[in-house]
Write a protein that holds these residues in place. Structure first.
Motif, PDB file in Angstrom:
ATOM      1  N   ASP A 137      10.131  12.738 -13.270  1.00 16.03           N
ATOM      2  CA  ASP A 137       9.258  11.614 -13.617  1.00 16.03           C
ATOM      3  C   ASP A 137       8.529  11.867 -14.935  1.00 16.03           C
ATOM      4  OD1 ASP A 137      10.040  10.359 -11.305  1.00 16.03           O
ATOM      5  OD2 ASP A 137       8.239  10.894 -10.170  1.00 16.03           O
ATOM      6  N   SER A 215      -3.192   5.939 -13.872  1.00 14.15           N
ATOM      7  CA  SER A 215      -2.607   5.016 -12.901  1.00 14.15           C
ATOM      8  C   SER A 215      -1.897   3.806 -13.500  1.00 14.15           C
ATOM      9  CB  SER A 215      -3.693   4.503 -11.946  1.00 14.15           C
ATOM     10  OG  SER A 215      -4.704   3.813 -12.663  1.00 14.15           O
ATOM     11  N   LYS A 218       2.055   3.779 -13.285  1.00 13.19           N
ATOM     12  CA  LYS A 218       2.545   3.583 -11.920  1.00 13.19           C
ATOM     13  C   LYS A 218       2.292   2.147 -11.453  1.00 13.19           C
ATOM     14  CE  LYS A 218       1.896   8.411 -10.536  1.00 13.19           C
ATOM     15  NZ  LYS A 218       1.171   9.345  -9.641  1.00 13.19           N
ATOM     16  N   LYS A 222       5.276  -0.531 -10.576  1.00 12.35           N
ATOM     17  CA  LYS A 222       5.367  -1.164  -9.267  1.00 12.35           C
ATOM     18  C   LYS A 222       5.515  -2.676  -9.411  1.00 12.35           C
ATOM     19  CE  LYS A 222       2.927  -1.609  -4.848  1.00 12.35           C
ATOM     20  NZ  LYS A 222       1.702  -1.263  -4.082  1.00 12.35           N
TER      21      LYS A 222
END
Length: 269
Positions: A137, A215, A218, A222
């Protein structure tokens, strides 16, 4: 990627997930580093996968800070009314970014007492056998950062066959998801600190910006996965496909202004 979208990607005010990094093993790396990656390496000589991942995370964090500084410089240039050709500004951005990657890489290797060839060979070994999802990742994010400022080829394979109108709709959802992410973080920090509606203190701002950097990628990934079945890598490649479209660039500019206003209203810009 156009300069407008690159500015949007790295602006200190927007801090969007498009602000994502570089590629350590670029063509500017030494030839000895390239050959080292192909040489056999015994398992006992390998760096642990989690250590390789930690170094990439350090690189990502430091390069995001440098990207923010470059974004501020570009915003100042544009705000001054200087008419610099986009190609020239893009070339400067990429050059400064690559210089930053090399200097940051050396800084980290020196501070962590790591050999470049060991880091590269170990990383490629662990990636090949799939030792660590954290390393995979981190390397993916690192490459994506470089691609998104125009530093590498687009993703190979099939891309969504979107029209300009369809892509603009995705772009709007993507960018506004960043505002949603920031809003949630600000609300959480305010609630936990008891500072519900007053001016944010420097300590709170640092906490908010750190949480956002940690964050945002991510969160946006999403949104892309659940809404459109693609990841950020593919999204960046579609962006490159539409980079010459005036309507896309105009949309990016409008979304940047919208986001800047939202961040100012939140007290973080």
């Amino acid at each position: 990627m156009s300069v407008k979208s690159s500015t949007l990607a790295i602006g200190a005010a927007t801090l969007t997930a498009l602000a994502a990094g570089a590629y350590l093993y670029s063509s500017s790396s030494s030839s000895s580093s390239s050959s080292a990656a192909d040489e056999p390496i015994s398992e006992e000589d390998l760096m642990p996968a989690d250590e390789c991942a930690k170094l990439f995370v350090m690189m990502i964090q430091k390069m995001k800070l440098q990207l923010n500084k470059l974004g501020q410089m570009i915003q100042q240039i544009q705000a001054s009314g200087q008419q610099i050709p986009q190609e020239q500004l893009q070339a400067w951005l990429l050059s400064e970014y690559e210089k930053g990657v090399l200097s940051t890489q050396k800084e980290i290797m020196d501070s962590e007492d790591v050999d470049e060839e060991d880091w590269q060979a170990s990383t490629m070994y662990h990636l090949k056998i799939g030792t660590s999802s954290a390393l995979t990742d981190a390397v993916k994010e690192f490459k994506l950062m470089y691609r998104q400022i125009g530093g590498s080829p687009p993703v190979e394979g099939n891309l969504p066959n979107w029209s300009v109108d369809e892509f603009i709709k995705v772009l709007e959802v993507y960018m506004r998801s960043m505002t949603t992410c920031m809003t949630q973080i600000v609300q959480t920090v305010r609630r936990e600190s008891g500072n519900v509606d007053g001016k944010l203190e420097d300590k709170q701002l640092m906490e908010i910006r750190g949480a956002f950097q940690a964050s945002a990628d991510k969160f946006s990934n999403k949104v892309l996965q659940e809404g459109y079945g693609i990841d950020q890598d593919t999204f960046a490649s579609v962006m490159q496909k539409f980079q010459s479209e005036k309507r896309v660039n105009d949309c990016l500019q409008a979304l940047a202004e919208e986001q800047n206003k939202a961040f100012k209203d939140l007290g973080v810009a």
